[in-house]
Design a protein around this motif. Structure first.
Motif, PDB file in Angstrom:
ATOM      1  N   ALA A 126       0.825  -1.207   0.000  1.00 50.25           N
ATOM      2  CA  ALA A 126       0.000   0.000   0.000  1.00 50.25           C
ATOM      3  C   ALA A 126       0.858   1.255   0.000  1.00 50.25           C
ATOM      4  O   ALA A 126       0.562   2.224  -0.713  1.00 50.25           O
ATOM      5  N   VAL A 127       1.918   1.271   0.790  1.00 51.45           N
ATOM      6  CA  VAL A 127       2.795   2.437   0.828  1.00 51.45           C
ATOM      7  C   VAL A 127       3.475   2.624  -0.533  1.00 51.45           C
ATOM      8  O   VAL A 127       3.568   3.747  -1.047  1.00 51.45           O
ATOM      9  N   ARG A 128       3.924   1.547  -1.145  1.00 53.03           N
ATOM     10  CA  ARG A 128       4.578   1.656  -2.448  1.00 53.03           C
ATOM     11  C   ARG A 128       3.607   2.203  -3.493  1.00 53.03           C
ATOM     12  O   ARG A 128       3.968   3.044  -4.321  1.00 53.03           O
ATOM     13  N   ALA A 129       2.355   1.725  -3.447  1.00 47.33           N
ATOM     14  CA  ALA A 129       1.370   2.169  -4.439  1.00 47.33           C
ATOM     15  C   ALA A 129       0.877   3.579  -4.168  1.00 47.33           C
ATOM     16  O   ALA A 129       0.881   4.434  -5.066  1.00 47.33           O
ATOM     17  N   PHE A 130       0.460   3.860  -2.939  1.00 47.44           N
ATOM     18  CA  PHE A 130      -0.238   5.105  -2.644  1.00 47.44           C
ATOM     19  C   PHE A 130       0.705   6.274  -2.351  1.00 47.44           C
ATOM     20  O   PHE A 130       0.338   7.428  -2.574  1.00 47.44           O
ATOM     21  N   ALA A 131       1.893   5.981  -1.850  1.00 48.44           N
ATOM     22  CA  ALA A 131       2.844   7.053  -1.555  1.00 48.44           C
ATOM     23  C   ALA A 131       3.797   7.321  -2.717  1.00 48.44           C
ATOM     24  O   ALA A 131       4.189   8.464  -2.942  1.00 48.44           O
ATOM     25  N   PHE A 132       4.147   6.245  -3.450  1.00 49.30           N
ATOM     26  CA  PHE A 132       5.176   6.386  -4.473  1.00 49.30           C
ATOM     27  C   PHE A 132       4.689   6.069  -5.887  1.00 49.30           C
ATOM     28  O   PHE A 132       5.457   6.200  -6.847  1.00 49.30           O
ATOM     29  N   GLY A 133       3.424   5.637  -6.029  1.00 52.74           N
ATOM     30  CA  GLY A 133       2.899   5.328  -7.345  1.00 52.74           C
ATOM     31  C   GLY A 133       3.539   4.126  -7.997  1.00 52.74           C
ATOM     32  O   GLY A 133       3.578   4.019  -9.233  1.00 52.74           O
ATOM     33  N   ARG A 134       4.027   3.182  -7.192  1.00 51.09           N
ATOM     34  CA  ARG A 134       4.674   1.985  -7.722  1.00 51.09           C
ATOM     35  C   ARG A 134       3.636   0.911  -8.062  1.00 51.09           C
ATOM     36  O   ARG A 134       2.522   0.921  -7.560  1.00 51.09           O
TER      37      ARG A 134
END
Length: 303
Positions: A126-134
């Motif tokens: 979730a952090v990778r997707a929502f914070a960094f757009g990964r």
């Protein structure tokens, strides 16, 4: 990705563009730390309770360094009634690790995130997707339910995540990182607002015409016999919550006779206090001179 699955992800993303809630951790000024804090707070706690707590938390501790330096008692008081207070301790441990190993910044590398205290596969994704757009497979309870119904034809997913579910979710993730992050947020929002567990609003769902569960006549939960529910009243969880509430409100050690007013059953109270001490949420201390005799145990939040 085949056309059917592309249609599914596109339909959900289009629905999200129109119906997404405006939440502060989704705003353009969000920080990776703010996203991480939101994900920890949102575990088993509804958005309506998390939002004001998140706002206050980030105003007080806007960076990992701020939280790392805070007194633990203040952290537990600020966590208040969000539930599962060990999450507050893990979050502070996470902040300290970020300061010690990552210069006070949240990393975007999956392995580095998973090495942080209290961060599991879901939170890291979730952090990778929502914070960094990964591009990441973000698979929470809401997403699992959407996919179980829309593709699997089941009312609810199995109690524990299966390999087949993970493979199915991975196959749906769009190739482009930006599209993948949008799909992750959109599918989660659909499960939270429309494809809910108890009262799904199928008439408002962008997938209703293709949903395998609707096509099958919305069968009952095949896994109901494996789901256990526990009453709240009288449980150790309730007792621990009552005891912690008293300690959060006190600025000095509370003698055991005062805690007995919060939870009278002596054996359960003693067991819960011992558990709170073992979990690092409470410490045993001497009572103030006027609060009780020196040989009476007293308890306080850790400093």
């Amino acid at each position: 990705m085949n056309d059917a699955r592309t249609d599914l992800t596109s339909a959900v993303a289009a629905w999200y563009d129109e119906h997404a809630r405006e939440l502060p951790w989704r705003g353009p000024d969000r920080t990776p730390w703010g996203v991480l804090v939101s994900e920890v707070m949102l575990q088993q706690t509804p958005v309506v309770r998390v939002e004001p707590a998140w706002q206050a938390w980030l105003a007080r501790w806007p960076t990992p360094a701020d939280l790392a330096a805070a007194p633990t008692a203040d952290v537990l008081r600020a966590w208040d009634r969000l539930g599962y207070p060990r999450r507050a301790l893990r979050l502070q441990e996470c902040a300290r690790t970020l300061v010690e190993r990552h210069g006070g910044e949240v990393p975007d590398d999956e392995a580095a995130l998973l090495a942080l205290p209290g961060i599991g596969p879901y939170t890291a994704a979730a952090v990778r997707a929502f914070a960094f757009g990964r591009r990441a497979v973000v698979l929470d309870t809401n997403v699992r339910r959407v996919l179980a119904r829309a593709i699997g034809g089941e009312a609810l997913p199995a109690p524990a995540l299966t390999r087949a579910e993970s493979d199915r979710a991975l196959a749906l993730v769009p190739a482009r990182a930006a599209d993948a992050a949008r799909w992750a947020q959109a599918s989660m929002e659909l499960g939270a607002l429309v494809c809910t567990a108890r009262a799904p609003r199928c008439d408002r769902c962008p997938l209703v015409s293709s949903c395998a569960w609707v096509a099958a006549g919305r069968p009952d939960d095949a896994h109901a016999h494996r789901r256990r529910t526990q009453a709240w009243a009288g449980t150790d969880r309730q007792a621990r919550g009552r005891l912690l509430a008293v300690l959060r409100e006190s600025t000095s050690p509370v003698p055991e006779h005062a805690l007995a007013q919060a939870w009278p059953p002596p054996a359960q109270r003693a067991r819960c206090l011992a558990g709170l001490v073992a979990d690092g949420l409470v410490v045993q201390a001497r009572p103030d001179d006027e609060a009780g005799p020196d040989d009476e145990p007293a308890y306080a939040l850790p400093s």
